[in-house]
Design a protein around this motif. Structure first.
Motif, PDB file in Angstrom:
ATOM      1  N   GLU A 126       0.580  -1.418   0.079  1.00  0.00           N
ATOM      2  CA  GLU A 126       0.255   0.023  -0.175  1.00  0.00           C
ATOM      3  C   GLU A 126       0.892   1.422  -0.029  1.00  0.00           C
ATOM      4  O   GLU A 126       0.577   2.577  -0.953  1.00  0.00           O
ATOM      5  CB  GLU A 126      -0.938  -0.413   0.698  1.00  0.00           C
ATOM      6  CG  GLU A 126      -1.816  -1.213   1.403  1.00  0.00           C
ATOM      7  CD  GLU A 126      -2.872  -0.752  -0.053  1.00  0.00           C
ATOM      8  OE1 GLU A 126      -3.241   0.354  -0.305  1.00  0.00           O
ATOM      9  OE2 GLU A 126      -2.726  -1.720  -1.254  1.00  0.00           O
ATOM     10  N   HIS A 127       1.818   1.675   0.468  1.00  0.00           N
ATOM     11  CA  HIS A 127       2.277   2.164   0.606  1.00  0.00           C
ATOM     12  C   HIS A 127       3.019   2.892  -0.590  1.00  0.00           C
ATOM     13  O   HIS A 127       3.641   3.692  -1.281  1.00  0.00           O
ATOM     14  CB  HIS A 127       3.861   1.972   1.968  1.00  0.00           C
ATOM     15  CG  HIS A 127       5.325   3.252   1.629  1.00  0.00           C
ATOM     16  ND1 HIS A 127       5.326   4.614   1.896  1.00  0.00           N
ATOM     17  CD2 HIS A 127       6.747   2.719   1.267  1.00  0.00           C
ATOM     18  CE1 HIS A 127       6.081   5.354   1.582  1.00  0.00           C
ATOM     19  NE2 HIS A 127       7.072   4.206   0.981  1.00  0.00           N
ATOM     20  N   GLU A 128       3.601   1.376  -1.465  1.00  0.00           N
ATOM     21  CA  GLU A 128       4.512   1.372  -2.724  1.00  0.00           C
ATOM     22  C   GLU A 128       3.348   2.166  -3.425  1.00  0.00           C
ATOM     23  O   GLU A 128       3.695   3.016  -4.350  1.00  0.00           O
ATOM     24  CB  GLU A 128       4.999   0.646  -3.361  1.00  0.00           C
ATOM     25  CG  GLU A 128       6.493  -0.349  -2.525  1.00  0.00           C
ATOM     26  CD  GLU A 128       6.537  -1.689  -2.800  1.00  0.00           C
ATOM     27  OE1 GLU A 128       6.043  -1.925  -3.763  1.00  0.00           O
ATOM     28  OE2 GLU A 128       7.707  -1.708  -2.387  1.00  0.00           O
ATOM     29  N   LYS A 129       2.142   1.789  -3.498  1.00  0.00           N
ATOM     30  CA  LYS A 129       0.947   2.398  -4.393  1.00  0.00           C
ATOM     31  C   LYS A 129       0.099   4.004  -3.657  1.00  0.00           C
ATOM     32  O   LYS A 129       1.017   4.606  -4.847  1.00  0.00           O
ATOM     33  CB  LYS A 129      -0.704   1.553  -3.690  1.00  0.00           C
ATOM     34  CG  LYS A 129      -0.166   0.635  -4.415  1.00  0.00           C
ATOM     35  CD  LYS A 129      -2.162  -0.227  -4.307  1.00  0.00           C
ATOM     36  CE  LYS A 129      -1.960  -1.665  -4.423  1.00  0.00           C
ATOM     37  NZ  LYS A 129      -3.191  -1.717  -4.067  1.00  0.00           N
ATOM     38  N   TRP A 130       0.788   4.192  -2.708  1.00  0.00           N
ATOM     39  CA  TRP A 130       0.775   5.558  -1.776  1.00  0.00           C
ATOM     40  C   TRP A 130       1.910   6.804  -2.687  1.00  0.00           C
ATOM     41  O   TRP A 130       2.011   7.820  -3.421  1.00  0.00           O
ATOM     42  CB  TRP A 130       1.040   5.518  -0.518  1.00  0.00           C
ATOM     43  CG  TRP A 130       1.566   6.809  -0.034  1.00  0.00           C
ATOM     44  CD1 TRP A 130       0.303   8.278   0.043  1.00  0.00           C
ATOM     45  CD2 TRP A 130       2.708   7.902  -0.050  1.00  0.00           C
ATOM     46  NE1 TRP A 130       1.190   9.185   1.065  1.00  0.00           N
ATOM     47  CE2 TRP A 130       2.637   9.123   0.612  1.00  0.00           C
ATOM     48  CE3 TRP A 130       3.481   7.304  -0.327  1.00  0.00           C
ATOM     49  CZ2 TRP A 130       2.766  10.019   0.592  1.00  0.00           C
ATOM     50  CZ3 TRP A 130       5.241   7.900   0.346  1.00  0.00           C
ATOM     51  CH2 TRP A 130       4.571   9.810   0.546  1.00  0.00           C
ATOM     52  N   TRP A 131       3.267   6.066  -2.588  1.00  0.00           N
ATOM     53  CA  TRP A 131       4.586   6.510  -3.253  1.00  0.00           C
ATOM     54  C   TRP A 131       4.153   6.305  -5.175  1.00  0.00           C
ATOM     55  O   TRP A 131       4.366   7.510  -5.580  1.00  0.00           O
ATOM     56  CB  TRP A 131       6.120   5.474  -3.326  1.00  0.00           C
ATOM     57  CG  TRP A 131       6.834   6.097  -4.034  1.00  0.00           C
ATOM     58  CD1 TRP A 131       7.416   6.456  -5.249  1.00  0.00           C
ATOM     59  CD2 TRP A 131       8.008   6.248  -3.482  1.00  0.00           C
ATOM     60  NE1 TRP A 131       8.343   6.012  -5.328  1.00  0.00           N
ATOM     61  CE2 TRP A 131       8.717   6.503  -4.208  1.00  0.00           C
ATOM     62  CE3 TRP A 131       8.784   6.958  -2.252  1.00  0.00           C
ATOM     63  CZ2 TRP A 131      10.248   7.399  -3.914  1.00  0.00           C
ATOM     64  CZ3 TRP A 131       9.761   7.085  -1.867  1.00  0.00           C
ATOM     65  CH2 TRP A 131      10.594   7.384  -2.170  1.00  0.00           C
ATOM     66  N   ASP A 132       3.416   5.738  -5.565  1.00  0.00           N
ATOM     67  CA  ASP A 132       3.256   5.888  -7.020  1.00  0.00           C
ATOM     68  C   ASP A 132       1.945   6.870  -7.227  1.00  0.00           C
ATOM     69  O   ASP A 132       2.340   8.338  -8.443  1.00  0.00           O
ATOM     70  CB  ASP A 132       2.878   4.846  -7.602  1.00  0.00           C
ATOM     71  CG  ASP A 132       3.813   4.090  -8.044  1.00  0.00           C
ATOM     72  OD1 ASP A 132       4.730   3.863  -8.159  1.00  0.00           O
ATOM     73  OD2 ASP A 132       3.182   2.398  -7.897  1.00  0.00           O
ATOM     74  N   MET A 133       1.083   7.292  -6.409  1.00  0.00           N
ATOM     75  CA  MET A 133       0.067   8.500  -6.418  1.00  0.00           C
ATOM     76  C   MET A 133       0.983   9.850  -6.187  1.00  0.00           C
ATOM     77  O   MET A 133       0.131  10.304  -6.823  1.00  0.00           O
ATOM     78  CB  MET A 133      -0.914   8.528  -5.776  1.00  0.00           C
ATOM     79  CG  MET A 133      -1.964   6.613  -5.548  1.00  0.00           C
ATOM     80  SD  MET A 133      -3.017   6.354  -4.603  1.00  0.00           S
ATOM     81  CE  MET A 133      -4.321   8.664  -5.104  1.00  0.00           C
TER      82      MET A 133
END
Length: 545
Positions: free
Chosen positions: A279-286
């Protein structure tokens, strides 16, 4: 061994939280630190999820033996209530005032009134003296997953990272609703140990369908969705004496789970940590998405950016190829010339015979005829020399000269050397003929003339011829390499100019590459922080008490 696992996990949690904090992701950092606190607390965390109407709060109240939760959710921003065992009954409410967290303990009976201003309340914990919870179990009551309030659904999902075991509560009439299957599949993908509770079985009517048939249809429905819960419990909170009631099985199951709290918590925290990293990596992408979109637009759009990226790669590759081309050509041509010369047969047997006849005329004391011996001897020596020279020159031309010139001529054409300059400037410089004097001076007059020396002599002059052609050929190769170097420099300058011409597009692509590189490096750091994967412990199945 489990203590070592827990210690290693604690280190991984703190390191991961630090990485997330450095990235500016306060939400997931907070959740990872909550996992660490939960691990340190050492209690089994059991979450109850499901529809609003499924009876979760009533079920939790009965498990605790008291009316701790109202029938409707407490209106907090978190909407998740944690219930722990405690010496006295109370509620602990954490609210946000003036940007700071303030914790207040209040009597249970004041909880509903206190929580009316739910927007400022971050969390609610209830403490109640009951053996069911003791100091080993925490119950989480979550809002309905069918809530139309996005905040409710998000709070349910965000709380589940703390759950070691999830009990999914369903209304008898809505077991096979798609939202149940979808949410349960999400839990399965997350790796959370999952049990199903089918509540309100008092709605069942045997005249329509036997209960065993109903039970079978429920199991088949979950199998169709590839869901294999650790167990299914059937309850009727309205009719405690219902014949298919499995309340005692539920109580026993909770006791068995509490006995396995340490391995269950270790496995659950490991699964949640990995989920939060994703989820953090998704946040990073966003987070990077606006900058990525800006750079893509600066590069002319995704399609243009892809073409520019491909063109840049081709130009860079071309620059590298051009820089290496002169050395490659020199090495390749020298190797080819050397191979040709090594394999050339300059003095075959018939020529060695003529060489032998020639060498005999060079022996000390050689004479031809009786009368006028001096003149006849000189004439015979000259005749034998010319015969040998002619044959030797012919052999050199056939075995070496023609092949070397042909090779260099083709090499010059291949590199684009001006056609009108190839013969007069390159090939002509390679012309060589064995001079009579050279053949004579190559004879060792002090040698013992015979078949053995003939072999030595022909071998030596053949080697000398190869050295001569090698030197001349390498000189021509150097000329070709100088020509290629100049041409490559011009082409490389053109490629560099094309790269520079891409201007801001190239800069945007470089920044896009830097974004991707930072993301990859950060993902690698997080992956390195993860502990060894914890094996899922065996889960008890519901059975008769």
């Amino acid at each position: 061994m489990m203590e070592t696992t827990v210690r290693g996990m604690t280190d991984a949690l703190l390191l991961t939280a630090s990485e997330m904090q450095a990235a500016g992701d306060s939400l997931h950092e907070k959740q990872v630190l909550e996992l660490n606190s939960k691990l340190a607390e050492g209690r089994l965390t059991v979450a109850f999820c499901g529809h609003f109407s499924a009876g979760k709060s009533t079920l939790v109240n009965r498990l605790c033996g008291a009316q701790l939760l109202p029938s409707s959710p407490i209106p907090t921003s978190a909407n998740v209530v944690a219930i722990r065992g405690g010496e006295t009954a109370k509620a602990s409410v954490v609210s946000i005032k003036n940007g700071e967290h303030v914790s207040v303990d209040i009597p249970l009976e004041q909880l509903d009134e206190y929580c009316k201003d739910g927007e400022n309340i971050e969390s609610v914990s209830i403490y109640y003296p009951t053996e069911r919870l003791g100091n080993h179990t925490v119950l989480l009551d979550t809002p309905g997953i069918d809530s139309t309030d996005d905040a409710h659904r998000m709070s349910t999902e965000s709380a589940l990272h703390l759950a070691d075991v999830v009990f999914y509560v369903m209304d008898y009439n809505h077991v096979q609703s798609e939202i149940n299957f979808a949410f349960a599949k999400q839990l399965k993908d997350w790796g959370k140990p999952l049990y199903f509770i089918v509540n309100q079985i008092d709605k069942h009517r045997d005249r329509e369908l036997s209960f065993e048939q109903y039970r079978k249809s429920v199991e088949e429905a979950f199998q169709a969705w590839h869901l294999e819960p650790a167990g299914i419990v059937y309850l009727s909170l309205r009719q405690p004496d219902h014949p298919h009631q499995e309340w005692e099985q539920l109580e026993l199951l909770l006791s068995q789970l509490a006995a396995e709290k340490v391995p269950l918590a270790a496995y659950s925290v490991d699964a949640s940590l990995r989920h939060l990293v994703v989820e953090h990596e998704k946040w990073w992408d966003m987070r990077d998405e606006p900058e990525r979109e800006r750079l893509i637009a600066e590069a002319g759009g995704e399609e243009a950016a892809a073409k520019v990226k491909e063109e840049m790669a081709q130009l860079e590759a071309e620059k590298y190829r051009l820089a290496a081309e002169p050395d490659r050509i020199r090495t390749e041509l020298r190797r080819s010339v050397q191979s040709l010369l090594d394999n050339a047969i300059i003095t075959p047997a018939p020529l060695r015979d003529k060489a032998h006849v020639f060498l005999e005329s060079r022996k000390p004391g050689f004479k031809a005829g009786l009368l006028f011996a001096g003149a006849k001897t000189a004439a015979e020596q000259e005749r034998r020399l010319e015969t040998f020279r002619t044959e030797f020159a012919s052999q050199v031309n056939a075995a070496v000269d023609w092949h070397v010139k042909d090779m260099l001529r083709k090499a010059a054409e291949k590199v684009g050397y001006p056609a009108e300059r190839i013969e007069p400037e390159l090939i002509a410089s390679l012309s060589w003929q064995p001079e009579p004097q050279w053949l004579v001076e190559s004879v060792n007059t002090g040698a013992t003339f015979g078949n053995e020396y003939t072999m030595v002599y022909t071998r030596e002059i053949a080697a000398e011829v190869k050295l001569i052609y090698r030197k001349h050929a390498f000189d021509i190769i150097d000329v070709l390499v100088e020509f290629v170097t100049a041409a490559s420099k011009t082409a490389a300058e053109e490629a560099a100019a094309q790269l520079a011409g891409l201007g801001s597009q190239a800069g945007a692509l470089a920044q896009l590459a830097a974004l991707a590189q930072r993301a990859a490096a950060h993902a690698a750091q997080l992956a390195a922080a993860l502990p060894p994967r914890v094996q899922r412990p065996a889960l008890p199945a519901p059975r008769a008490a």
